[in-house]
Design a protein around this motif. Structure first.
Motif: not given
Lengths: 333, 321
Positions: B187-188, B211, B304, B308, B311
């Motif tokens: 996620l980063s 992810t 990024k 995010r 999600y």
């Protein structure tokens, strides 16, 4: 002490058959078997006074004992859609939900609140193991995101109490997707430079441990809590050998470097205050049983838009200037 | 022809067996003319295969996804990438062979590829721990993703795992923490992350790699919070109810697409990936290339943020999505 429940209680009940006799006045410690009077047990934060066994505590009880003067405002959580998969096993998922709501009096498995501890403003989230095993579904994900967003908005740290059997199977893949979703919530806090402290309570397992519950800046656990990814039974079946004593318990994890601290529930509040104030660069806290905080005007404006439900302390023994919590409101039982 | 028929393919196995028998007899006895008969059987088998795979039940999809001859991570890496340079170890404890990964080129573009490898025979399956990673595997993946991020290489992840390994040592070394950190790393990333579920997407062990900006699934792969057997033993108190559990869990690529959890389904040949390995691998390759190209146009920060956002929004519409 069986004669109390088997003999004396029925006799008393029959004598005063019309009068409502409150149940569960005495609670038996599942570890040592000591009978504990409910009020004393509650005063002792549901910890057995004989053997220090930490029993389950509901989020509301925990918050009442955690926040100054027992005062906190609930942070509203966006409701997810009901039963996204139309899941049915032996029972329908909505029926299981209704049963859990009836049994606990709560809407879902997580409660989010804001308030002060030792005059330190925080946002706290607490998972409710009595609600379908605290399982993580869409609602719990939303609750953690709401908690993080609220904390970022108010520039407050987040303290999270975890307790769950894992992901909620009835929400299938969507429960699994709460792992990345809650991880995003943790990242919001990290990027805002706010402390995120996790208190792991018995039990914290599965997808919950493998996401937000293991990503704290400081990881604290209550004594003897079971903390794991795969449960001991699953592992025993896989490796076909007996697991060592205390395996996957808090102290075992501490020994293996997975936790910062194992802390008794009675010392937890003080410890959280100490750690948070240092991380936030604030001076030492004023010790003692603090009354509810004076609401500041700036704070009042920053209240969440959907009217927060103020909570009255279960036992208003000390006169607290409860301006955020109208004392007239009867405490929810 | 496959050597391993699944239970629901028994009728097909019989017909194909008969055709084979006829041909064997003809080879032994040159005067026999079986051509017509054998071809009729072939045709029948072909039609049966189409019918069987047209509407696979969720449980049958699980079986296909676990088929031993289904192409695995290593097959994809060997076929789709050049200059594959495996990188090993978590710099901490060990190198986990259930997770493979390293630098490679897709076409001209250098990428970081990581994935679960199940193995193809008894020896390699044991070595690969049946694709069940330990903390070292996730920590290796974190290290590789971090490396890719720092040098601006896109990450391709190939997911095929029954789940993270439930073992004593794995728990002691922080299985849950390793998975949580791996998801956090996904996620980063400021580089594109394209994930493909090529077989089984087993719970947290899959999330840790999957992810991504784009998550794709092969037509007959599955992705679930728990195995149907595990779910059945908990909710039905009977592990034999896995068919019902598979149905209820909505773990098929088609359901996940409807739920908005995945972005794209990659078609498999008739009869599943194991009946057309080359074709399947090529289709996956085309899909990855297309997605990398599309994501390559985005700015690092955007990658990024949009990942995010995706999600955070996920699941808000349920099956109606």
């Amino acid at each position: 002490m069986n004669w109390i429940s088997n003999y004396v209680r029925p006799r008393i009940n029959s004598l005063f058959s019309r009068r409502e006799v409150p149940e569960n006045l005495w609670i038996k410690c599942p570890e040592c078997g000591t009978m504990l009077f409910h009020r004393e047990l509650s005063d002792n934060l549901n910890v057995c006074s004989n053997c220090d066994h930490h029993m389950a505590i509901t989020p509301r009880e925990r918050f009442a004992k955690l926040f100054d003067g027992g005062t906190f405002a609930e942070v509203s959580v966006p409701a997810p859609i009901d039963d996204p998969l139309k899941f049915k096993d032996q029972k329908k998922y909505p029926d299981r939900m209704k049963a859990a709501q009836k049994a606990t009096g709560e809407k879902e498995a997580m409660l989010v609140a804001e308030g002060e501890i030792g005059r330190t403003p925080i946002v706290a989230a607490c998972q409710d193991f009595s609600f379908m095993g605290g399982s993580m579904g869409m609602y719990v994900g939303n609750a953690i995101i709401a908690a993080a967003e609220r904390a970022v908005k108010l520039k407050r740290p987040l303290v999270l109490f975890s307790a769950a059997g894992g992901a909620r199977m009835q929400e299938g893949i969507l429960s699994l997707m709460q792992m990345p979703r809650t991880t995003v919530a943790v990242q919001m806090l990290k990027e805002a430079g706010l402390p995120y402290i996790v208190v792991l309570t018995h039990p914290t397992t599965g997808g919950v441990t493998a996401s937000y519950a293991m990503l704290g800046d400081v990881q604290i656990s209550e004594p003897n809590a079971l903390i794991c990814f795969a449960g001991p039974r699953v592992i025993e079946q896989t490796i076909r050998e007996k697991l060592p004593e205390g395996f996957q318990r808090a102290e075992y994890l501490l020994d293996h470097g997975m936790l910062d601290r194992v802390t008794h529930r009675k010392e937890l509040r003080e410890e959280l205050i100490t750690i948070l104030r240092m991380l936030l660069g604030q001076g030492p806290a004023v010790r003692g049983d603090l009354p509810a905080p004076e609401p500041k005007k700036a704070d009042a404006k920053a209240e969440p838009k959907p009217a927060p439900k103020p909570q009255a302390k279960a036992e208003p023994a000390k006169p607290a200037p409860q301006k955020t919590a109208p004392p007239k409101e009867a405490p929810k039982k | 022809m496959t050597k391993n028929y699944l239970d629901f393919e028994k009728p097909l196995a019989e017909i194909e067996g008969k055709a084979e028998e006829l041909r064997a007899m003809a080879r032994a006895n040159e005067e026999m003319d079986v051509k017509g008969e054998a071809e009729a059987l072939d045709k029948k088998a072909e039609q049966m295969l189409v019918d069987l795979y047209k509407n696979l039940s969720p449980w049958r999809k699980c079986q296909v996804a676990r088929h031993p001859e289904r192409p695995h991570c290593k097959d994809y890496i060997d076929a789709l990438f050049t200059e594959y340079t495996p990188l090993a170890g978590d710099r901490n404890f060990a190198d986990d062979h259930a997770v493979m990964g390293g630098l490679a080129r897709m076409g001209d573009i250098p990428v970081m590829v990581i994935g679960h490898e199940k193995g193809h025979d008894t020896k390699s399956r044991i070595e690969r721990n049946f694709g069940m990673a330990r903390p070292e595997g996730y920590r290796k993946a974190i290290r590789l993703m971090d490396l890719a991020d720092r040098f601006g290489l896109p990450v391709v992840s190939l997911v095929d795992t029954p789940g993270a390994y439930p073992g004593k040592g794995a728990e002691e070394r922080g299985q849950s923490e390793a998975i949580a950190r791996s998801t956090e790393k996904c996620l980063s990333l400021n580089v594109p992350l394209v994930s493909v579920i090529i077989g089984e997407g087993g719970s947290g062990g899959a999330v840790a790699f999957a992810t991504g900006n784009t998550v794709m699934m092969l037509e007959h792969s599955v992705y679930s919070v728990i195995s149907p057997e595990g779910c059945a033993s908990i909710l039905w108190k009977d592990a034999e109810k896995m068919r019902e559990a598979a149905e209820a869990l909505r773990l098929t690529a088609q359901d996940l697409k409807n739920l908005g959890v995945i972005d794209r389904i990659i078609s498999e040949p008739v009869g599943g990936a194991h009946r057309g390995v080359g074709q399947t691998i090529a289709a996956v390759g085309h899909a990855i290339e297309a997605e990398l190209k599309a994501l390559g146009k985005k700015k690092p920060g955007e990658l990024k943020t949009s990942r995010r956002e995706k999600y955070l929004k996920m699941g808000s519409q349920g099956l109606a999505a």
